[in-house]
Write a protein that holds these residues in place. Structure first.
Motif, PDB file in Angstrom:
ATOM      1  N   ALA A  17       0.837  -1.206   0.000  1.00  0.00           N
ATOM      2  CA  ALA A  17       0.000   0.000   0.000  1.00  0.00           C
ATOM      3  C   ALA A  17       0.869   1.252   0.000  1.00  0.00           C
ATOM      4  O   ALA A  17       0.577   2.219  -0.704  1.00  0.00           O
ATOM      5  CB  ALA A  17      -0.933  -0.007   1.209  1.00  0.00           C
ATOM      6  N   ARG A  18       1.932   1.236   0.791  1.00  0.00           N
ATOM      7  CA  ARG A  18       2.839   2.397   0.813  1.00  0.00           C
ATOM      8  C   ARG A  18       3.521   2.579  -0.536  1.00  0.00           C
ATOM      9  O   ARG A  18       3.678   3.695  -1.019  1.00  0.00           O
ATOM     10  CB  ARG A  18       3.884   2.224   1.912  1.00  0.00           C
ATOM     11  N   LYS A  19       3.907   1.464  -1.153  1.00  0.00           N
ATOM     12  CA  LYS A  19       4.543   1.523  -2.466  1.00  0.00           C
ATOM     13  C   LYS A  19       3.560   2.074  -3.504  1.00  0.00           C
ATOM     14  O   LYS A  19       3.917   2.932  -4.312  1.00  0.00           O
ATOM     15  CB  LYS A  19       5.007   0.123  -2.871  1.00  0.00           C
ATOM     16  N   ASP A  20       2.323   1.586  -3.450  1.00  0.00           N
ATOM     17  CA  ASP A  20       1.304   2.076  -4.381  1.00  0.00           C
ATOM     18  C   ASP A  20       1.029   3.559  -4.165  1.00  0.00           C
ATOM     19  O   ASP A  20       0.847   4.313  -5.112  1.00  0.00           O
ATOM     20  CB  ASP A  20      -0.001   1.286  -4.235  1.00  0.00           C
ATOM     21  N   ARG A  21       0.978   3.967  -2.913  1.00  0.00           N
ATOM     22  CA  ARG A  21       0.725   5.370  -2.605  1.00  0.00           C
ATOM     23  C   ARG A  21       1.864   6.239  -3.135  1.00  0.00           C
ATOM     24  O   ARG A  21       1.639   7.325  -3.655  1.00  0.00           O
ATOM     25  CB  ARG A  21       0.566   5.561  -1.098  1.00  0.00           C
ATOM     26  N   ALA A  22       3.093   5.755  -3.011  1.00  0.00           N
ATOM     27  CA  ALA A  22       4.235   6.508  -3.519  1.00  0.00           C
ATOM     28  C   ALA A  22       4.177   6.607  -5.045  1.00  0.00           C
ATOM     29  O   ALA A  22       4.503   7.638  -5.624  1.00  0.00           O
ATOM     30  CB  ALA A  22       5.533   5.853  -3.072  1.00  0.00           C
ATOM     31  N   GLU A  23       3.734   5.528  -5.684  1.00  0.00           N
ATOM     32  CA  GLU A  23       3.627   5.544  -7.142  1.00  0.00           C
ATOM     33  C   GLU A  23       2.479   6.442  -7.595  1.00  0.00           C
ATOM     34  O   GLU A  23       2.530   7.024  -8.668  1.00  0.00           O
ATOM     35  CB  GLU A  23       3.411   4.132  -7.676  1.00  0.00           C
ATOM     36  N   ARG A  24       1.443   6.555  -6.799  1.00  0.00           N
ATOM     37  CA  ARG A  24       0.285   7.361  -7.174  1.00  0.00           C
ATOM     38  C   ARG A  24       0.623   8.846  -7.233  1.00  0.00           C
ATOM     39  O   ARG A  24      -0.058   9.603  -7.890  1.00  0.00           O
ATOM     40  CB  ARG A  24      -0.851   7.161  -6.169  1.00  0.00           C
ATOM     41  N   ARG A  25       1.633   9.265  -6.541  1.00  0.00           N
ATOM     42  CA  ARG A  25       1.968  10.682  -6.512  1.00  0.00           C
ATOM     43  C   ARG A  25       2.430  11.180  -7.874  1.00  0.00           C
ATOM     44  O   ARG A  25       2.259  12.327  -8.202  1.00  0.00           O
ATOM     45  CB  ARG A  25       3.053  10.940  -5.465  1.00  0.00           C
ATOM     46  N   ASN A  26       3.031  10.298  -8.665  1.00  0.00           N
ATOM     47  CA  ASN A  26       3.548  10.687  -9.963  1.00  0.00           C
ATOM     48  C   ASN A  26       2.519  10.308 -11.038  1.00  0.00           C
ATOM     49  O   ASN A  26       2.303   9.138 -11.294  1.00  0.00           O
ATOM     50  CB  ASN A  26       4.872   9.976 -10.217  1.00  0.00           C
ATOM     51  N   PRO A  27       1.902  11.288 -11.679  1.00  0.00           N
ATOM     52  CA  PRO A  27       0.881  10.947 -12.683  1.00  0.00           C
ATOM     53  C   PRO A  27       1.462  10.210 -13.884  1.00  0.00           C
ATOM     54  O   PRO A  27       0.788   9.375 -14.480  1.00  0.00           O
ATOM     55  CB  PRO A  27       0.296  12.300 -13.087  1.00  0.00           C
ATOM     56  N   PHE A  28       2.710  10.472 -14.231  1.00  0.00           N
ATOM     57  CA  PHE A  28       3.314   9.780 -15.358  1.00  0.00           C
ATOM     58  C   PHE A  28       3.529   8.304 -15.044  1.00  0.00           C
ATOM     59  O   PHE A  28       3.369   7.440 -15.908  1.00  0.00           O
ATOM     60  CB  PHE A  28       4.635  10.450 -15.753  1.00  0.00           C
ATOM     61  N   ALA A  29       3.873   8.005 -13.800  1.00  0.00           N
ATOM     62  CA  ALA A  29       4.037   6.604 -13.401  1.00  0.00           C
ATOM     63  C   ALA A  29       2.700   5.884 -13.436  1.00  0.00           C
ATOM     64  O   ALA A  29       2.632   4.718 -13.812  1.00  0.00           O
ATOM     65  CB  ALA A  29       4.653   6.525 -12.003  1.00  0.00           C
ATOM     66  N   ARG A  30       1.633   6.566 -13.052  1.00  0.00           N
ATOM     67  CA  ARG A  30       0.302   5.954 -13.094  1.00  0.00           C
ATOM     68  C   ARG A  30      -0.110   5.662 -14.522  1.00  0.00           C
ATOM     69  O   ARG A  30      -0.647   4.599 -14.822  1.00  0.00           O
ATOM     70  CB  ARG A  30      -0.726   6.868 -12.428  1.00  0.00           C
ATOM     71  N   VAL A  31       0.161   6.581 -15.432  1.00  0.00           N
ATOM     72  CA  VAL A  31      -0.181   6.374 -16.841  1.00  0.00           C
ATOM     73  C   VAL A  31       0.642   5.223 -17.406  1.00  0.00           C
ATOM     74  O   VAL A  31       0.121   4.366 -18.131  1.00  0.00           O
ATOM     75  CB  VAL A  31       0.028   7.668 -17.654  1.00  0.00           C
ATOM     76  N   ALA A  32       1.919   5.184 -17.072  1.00  0.00           N
ATOM     77  CA  ALA A  32       2.788   4.106 -17.562  1.00  0.00           C
ATOM     78  C   ALA A  32       2.316   2.758 -17.029  1.00  0.00           C
ATOM     79  O   ALA A  32       2.281   1.760 -17.766  1.00  0.00           O
ATOM     80  CB  ALA A  32       4.228   4.364 -17.151  1.00  0.00           C
TER      81      ALA A  32
END
Length: 91
Positions: A17-32
């Motif tokens: 969950a912490r890893k996902d939350r950290a990834e969610r902060r970057n919109p480009f990472a979410r799109v990728a």
């Protein structure tokens, strides 16, 4: 029956969950991530053969024709019932 174990998330779940939350902060990472998931799902798609495609098409057409007949018959019956109850304007 009493519960002896308290439902708490495991450490792995919390870490993910912490890893996902950290990834969610970057919109480009979410799109990728989304694009990678779409490509992975598209690789699972199986294209039907011509015979399967014809078979599926015929099944859909027969079903649609049957449903049209049912709806048409119900429409005719209800219109007769409405004419009986309210009368028709024909003179």
């Amino acid at each position: 029956m009493a519960r002896k174990i308290i439902d708490e998330p495991s450490e792995d779940v919390v870490a993910n969950a912490r890893k996902d939350r950290a990834e969610r902060r970057n919109p480009f990472a979410r799109v990728a991530l989304f694009i990678r998931q779409v490509i992975a799902e598209l690789r699972k798609v199986v294209t039907p053969t011509r015979r399967e495609l014809v078979s599926f098409t015929l099944v859909v057409l027969v079903f649609v024709i049957i449903m049209m007949a049912i709806v048409g018959a119900l429409d005719w019956v209800f219109s007769l019932a409405v004419n009986v109850v309210f009368g028709s304007n024909e003179q």
